[in-house]
Design a protein around this motif. Structure first.
Motif: not given
Length: 226
Positions: A77-85, A179-187, A204-206
């Motif tokens: 998806g393409l998700w609108p974001q706030y700086e927090r939440g 500006a990039i992050s990796v998510t995982c589920s289990s291994r 950037a998106c802390d």
């Protein structure tokens, strides 16, 4: 009433006020106002991980459209974001998504249910029409290059999240680790998430980075037929 009891109750009330104030500050004041957000997150799901998990849960029939094909990364998806939440479900009921728009996105998002859900939950927060939102989703996907070696991954790959991020950074000028992050589920690798400004520039998106996978390594199941 005993003075110590009164003081205790006052302290409890004060603590509750502080907690509620903290919650309010974490919730953006623009909460769920369509079009009022700071940036986008493009979520790219590693399809082989999704399909393995679906098979383990006994849901392979529901994911047949996606899991019978040799997909690597697909658009979650393409998700609108706030700086927090983030906002979600900004119009209830959401404007009905035209089926022709849905079918036009199946090359990037290979499940009709996913497309309808993403419009209801995230697209309605973009402030765009359905057609414009999915056109923006397509532009966001085009803005991010996928490392060539991952497009036809023929064998299981074990990789550090930081190394996976670096592979994306290497071929995407202007993309940085913030500006990039990796998510995982289990291994398994779940997703690569890339933060983009409204004009499709990496930014950037802390907070997104703080939700990243903390494992030393993740497993990437191979692409079906890759």
């Amino acid at each position: 009433m005993h003075r110590s009891i009164i003081i205790s109750r006052l302290l409890i009330s004060l603590a509750l006020i502080i907690v509620l104030a903290g919650t309010a500050s974490a919730q953006d004041r623009r909460q769920n106002a369509p079009g009022e957000f700071d940036f986008y997150v493009l979520a790219l799901s590693w399809s082989p991980s999704f399909c393995e998990a679906a098979a383990e849960r006994g849901n392979s029939g529901r994911s047949q459209a996606q899991c019978s094909r040799p997909y690597s990364f697909v658009v979650h998806g393409l998700w609108p974001q706030y700086e927090r939440g983030f906002p979600e479900y900004c119009q209830r009921p959401s404007p009905r998504l035209d089926r022709n728009i849905m079918t036009s996105m199946l090359d990037l998002m290979p499940a009709p249910g996913l497309i309808f859900n993403e419009w209801d939950k995230h697209g309605t927060c973009s402030g765009l029409s359905a057609r414009a939102y999915f056109e923006t989703t397509r532009k966001a996907r085009a803005a991010v290059k996928i490392p060539e070696e991952l497009l036809q991954l023929s064998e299981q790959k074990i990789i550090a999240p930081a190394d996976l991020e670096e592979a994306f950074i290497k071929i995407n000028p202007g993309l940085s680790s913030s500006a990039i992050s990796v998510t995982c589920s289990s291994r398994r690798l779940s997703e690569v998430r890339v933060c983009l400004s409204k004009d499709m520039q990496f930014r950037a998106c802390d907070e997104i980075d703080r939700r990243a996978c903390r494992r030393d390594e993740v497993v990437m199941p191979p692409v079906r037929g890759g």
